[in-house]
Design a protein around this motif. Structure first.
Motif, PDB file in Angstrom:
ATOM      1  N   GLY A 150      12.250  20.871 -64.868  1.00 43.91           N
ATOM      2  CA  GLY A 150      12.818  21.941 -64.081  1.00 43.91           C
ATOM      3  C   GLY A 150      12.304  22.055 -62.660  1.00 43.91           C
ATOM      4  O   GLY A 150      12.837  22.840 -61.867  1.00 43.91           O
ATOM      5  N   ARG A 151      11.276  21.291 -62.299  1.00 43.45           N
ATOM      6  CA  ARG A 151      10.728  21.379 -60.943  1.00 43.45           C
ATOM      7  C   ARG A 151      11.714  20.851 -59.909  1.00 43.45           C
ATOM      8  O   ARG A 151      12.393  19.845 -60.138  1.00 43.45           O
ATOM      9  CB  ARG A 151       9.425  20.585 -60.838  1.00 43.45           C
ATOM     10  CG  ARG A 151       8.251  21.160 -61.590  1.00 43.45           C
ATOM     11  CD  ARG A 151       7.016  20.275 -61.494  1.00 43.45           C
ATOM     12  NE  ARG A 151       7.258  18.975 -62.111  1.00 43.45           N
ATOM     13  CZ  ARG A 151       7.279  17.817 -61.455  1.00 43.45           C
ATOM     14  NH1 ARG A 151       7.087  17.794 -60.139  1.00 43.45           N
ATOM     15  NH2 ARG A 151       7.491  16.681 -62.108  1.00 43.45           N
ATOM     16  N   ARG A 191       8.669  27.390 -56.039  1.00 48.34           N
ATOM     17  CA  ARG A 191       9.278  28.619 -56.539  1.00 48.34           C
ATOM     18  C   ARG A 191      10.776  28.498 -56.744  1.00 48.34           C
ATOM     19  O   ARG A 191      11.427  29.473 -57.123  1.00 48.34           O
ATOM     20  CB  ARG A 191       8.999  29.767 -55.561  1.00 48.34           C
ATOM     21  CG  ARG A 191       7.539  30.119 -55.404  1.00 48.34           C
ATOM     22  CD  ARG A 191       7.352  31.259 -54.424  1.00 48.34           C
ATOM     23  NE  ARG A 191       8.077  32.459 -54.863  1.00 48.34           N
ATOM     24  CZ  ARG A 191       8.184  33.555 -54.110  1.00 48.34           C
ATOM     25  NH1 ARG A 191       7.660  33.589 -52.897  1.00 48.34           N
ATOM     26  NH2 ARG A 191       8.850  34.614 -54.575  1.00 48.34           N
ATOM     27  N   HIS A 192      11.329  27.334 -56.485  1.00 49.24           N
ATOM     28  CA  HIS A 192      12.782  27.181 -56.581  1.00 49.24           C
ATOM     29  C   HIS A 192      13.204  26.103 -57.573  1.00 49.24           C
ATOM     30  O   HIS A 192      14.213  25.426 -57.390  1.00 49.24           O
ATOM     31  CB  HIS A 192      13.372  26.893 -55.200  1.00 49.24           C
ATOM     32  CG  HIS A 192      13.405  28.102 -54.318  1.00 49.24           C
ATOM     33  ND1 HIS A 192      12.286  28.567 -53.658  1.00 49.24           N
ATOM     34  CD2 HIS A 192      14.406  28.964 -54.014  1.00 49.24           C
ATOM     35  CE1 HIS A 192      12.604  29.652 -52.966  1.00 49.24           C
ATOM     36  NE2 HIS A 192      13.880  29.915 -53.172  1.00 49.24           N
ATOM     37  N   GLY A 193      12.416  25.967 -58.622  1.00 46.13           N
ATOM     38  CA  GLY A 193      12.837  25.110 -59.719  1.00 46.13           C
ATOM     39  C   GLY A 193      13.929  25.786 -60.535  1.00 46.13           C
ATOM     40  O   GLY A 193      14.335  26.925 -60.252  1.00 46.13           O
ATOM     41  N   LEU A 194      14.424  25.095 -61.536  1.00 48.43           N
ATOM     42  CA  LEU A 194      15.458  25.665 -62.392  1.00 48.43           C
ATOM     43  C   LEU A 194      14.938  26.926 -63.080  1.00 48.43           C
ATOM     44  O   LEU A 194      13.764  27.002 -63.460  1.00 48.43           O
ATOM     45  CB  LEU A 194      15.903  24.648 -63.439  1.00 48.43           C
ATOM     46  CG  LEU A 194      16.518  23.357 -62.907  1.00 48.43           C
ATOM     47  CD1 LEU A 194      16.907  22.454 -64.071  1.00 48.43           C
ATOM     48  CD2 LEU A 194      17.724  23.652 -62.032  1.00 48.43           C
ATOM     49  N   ALA A 195      15.813  27.915 -63.238  1.00 49.37           N
ATOM     50  CA  ALA A 195      15.431  29.180 -63.870  1.00 49.37           C
ATOM     51  C   ALA A 195      15.321  28.973 -65.377  1.00 49.37           C
ATOM     52  O   ALA A 195      16.313  28.634 -66.031  1.00 49.37           O
ATOM     53  CB  ALA A 195      16.458  30.257 -63.555  1.00 49.37           C
ATOM     54  N   ALA A 215      14.736  25.045 -71.979  1.00 48.63           N
ATOM     55  CA  ALA A 215      16.059  25.606 -71.720  1.00 48.63           C
ATOM     56  C   ALA A 215      16.084  26.190 -70.316  1.00 48.63           C
ATOM     57  O   ALA A 215      15.123  26.847 -69.881  1.00 48.63           O
ATOM     58  CB  ALA A 215      16.398  26.679 -72.739  1.00 48.63           C
ATOM     59  N   PHE A 216      17.192  25.963 -69.611  1.00 47.52           N
ATOM     60  CA  PHE A 216      17.352  26.462 -68.248  1.00 47.52           C
ATOM     61  C   PHE A 216      18.773  26.996 -68.054  1.00 47.52           C
ATOM     62  O   PHE A 216      19.700  26.618 -68.779  1.00 47.52           O
ATOM     63  CB  PHE A 216      17.135  25.335 -67.226  1.00 47.52           C
ATOM     64  CG  PHE A 216      15.799  24.666 -67.299  1.00 47.52           C
ATOM     65  CD1 PHE A 216      14.668  25.260 -66.765  1.00 47.52           C
ATOM     66  CD2 PHE A 216      15.667  23.415 -67.903  1.00 47.52           C
ATOM     67  CE1 PHE A 216      13.431  24.636 -66.821  1.00 47.52           C
ATOM     68  CE2 PHE A 216      14.440  22.788 -67.972  1.00 47.52           C
ATOM     69  CZ  PHE A 216      13.313  23.391 -67.430  1.00 47.52           C
ATOM     70  N   VAL A 258      19.908  22.833 -72.673  1.00 45.86           N
ATOM     71  CA  VAL A 258      18.677  22.476 -73.389  1.00 45.86           C
ATOM     72  C   VAL A 258      18.412  21.009 -73.111  1.00 45.86           C
ATOM     73  O   VAL A 258      19.308  20.172 -73.262  1.00 45.86           O
ATOM     74  CB  VAL A 258      18.828  22.739 -74.901  1.00 45.86           C
ATOM     75  CG1 VAL A 258      17.727  22.051 -75.679  1.00 45.86           C
ATOM     76  CG2 VAL A 258      18.833  24.232 -75.179  1.00 45.86           C
ATOM     77  N   LEU A 259      17.177  20.693 -72.711  1.00 42.42           N
ATOM     78  CA  LEU A 259      16.884  19.381 -72.144  1.00 42.42           C
ATOM     79  C   LEU A 259      15.549  18.867 -72.654  1.00 42.42           C
ATOM     80  O   LEU A 259      14.575  19.617 -72.728  1.00 42.42           O
ATOM     81  CB  LEU A 259      16.860  19.521 -70.617  1.00 42.42           C
ATOM     82  CG  LEU A 259      16.547  18.331 -69.744  1.00 42.42           C
ATOM     83  CD1 LEU A 259      17.718  17.351 -69.766  1.00 42.42           C
ATOM     84  CD2 LEU A 259      16.290  18.806 -68.316  1.00 42.42           C
TER      85      LEU A 259
END
Length: 207
Positions: free
Chosen positions: A124-125, A142-146, A87-88, A77-78
Motif C-alpha cells: 500500500g505504500r 502519508r499518501h499510501g492506499l487507504a 485490504a485497501f 484484497v491483495l
C-alpha cells in the motif's frame, strides 16, 4: 413522516398488552422499501459488518487480488511481497481513479494508477509519482492506499468499511468447534464451476 421519525417510533414502540413480546412481532412493511431507512441501515449496520471477499487460497502469490464492490465503494484484497494479505480502498489517492479492474487478477509487483501513473507497492505504500517536483508538499509516507480492517477466519478473508462490531472469530465462537471439523482453512480451488440450464418441473432454470 420521515424514516428517522418512524425509526424512533419503531425503537420505542411496545405491542398491545403493555409488554414487549419476543415472538410473533415482525418488522413493519415500510422498512423493506423505504430509501431513507435503507440509508440509515447502511450507516449503522452494513458499513460496520464483516463481508467475505474470498479464501486465502484465492490469492496465493504476491500480487494476486480479489475485489469487492460494496455500498458504492470498491475494495481490494491483495497478497503482499511479505506474504501478508491486506485490504485497501481500490482507489488512487491522487484523483480517486479505480486502480485494479475486475473481480480478481494479478497486478505484478506494483499497482499503477491508469490515470496519472501514481504507483504503489503491494503493502500500500506510495512509491512513485511522475513529475514529482510538481507536488512540493507531498508526503509520500502519508499518501499510501487507504487500508481497511481485515480478518482471516478459518481461511476466509473478511473486510469491513468501519469498526464497530466484534471480530468474526468472536461472533462465530459458539459454532467454531463444529466448523473446525470441515478444515475450511485447507480448502483449495479444484476447478471452474459452470452453471447450465436444467429442466425442473417444466420451466428451464439455471442451477
Amino acid at each position: 413522516m420521515n424514516a428517522a421519525t418512524r425509526f424512533g417510533r419503531l425503537s420505542t414502540s411496545t405491542p398491545a398488552g403493555g409488554e414487549a413480546e419476543e415472538e410473533g412481532h415482525s418488522l413493519p412493511a415500510w422498512i423493506y422499501h423505504d430509501p431513507e431507512f435503507f440509508e440509515r441501515e447502511k450507516l449503522v449496520i452494513f458499513r460496520k459488518s464483516w463481508q467475505v471477499v474470498c479464501h486465502v487460497s484465492d490469492v496465493p502469490r504476491p500480487g494476486d487480488f480479489h475485489s469487492l464492490d460494496f455500498l458504492g465503494e470498491s475494495i481490494v484484497v491483495l497478497r503482499g511481497d511479505d506474504g501478508e494479505v491486506r485490504a485497501f480502498h481500490n482507489v488512487c489517492r491522487h484523483r480517486a481513479a479505480r486502480l485494479l479492474d475486475g473481480s480478481k487478477g494479478h497486478c505484478g509487483r506494483r499497482i499503477t494508477c491508469p490515470y496519472h501513473a501514481w504507483t504503489y507497492a503491494l503493502d500500500g505504500r506510495l512509491v512513485g509519482v511522475p513529475d514529482r517536483q510538481a507536488f512540493p508538499g507531498l508526503d509520500m509516507g502519508r499518501h499510501g492506499l487507504a487500508p481497511l480492517d481485515l480478518e482471516v477466519f478459518m481461511g476466509f478473508i473478511f473486510v469491513r468499511l468501519e469498526p464497530g462490531l466484534p471480530s468474526v472469530r468472536e461472533m462465530a465462537a459458539p459454532y467454531a468447534a463444529e466448523m473446525a471439523l470441515y478444515r475450511m482453512e485447507e480448502l483449495v480451488p479444484q476447478g471452474r464451476v459452470t452453471l447450465r440450464p436444467r429442466q425442473v418441473n417444466g420451466p428451464s432454470y439455471s442451477w
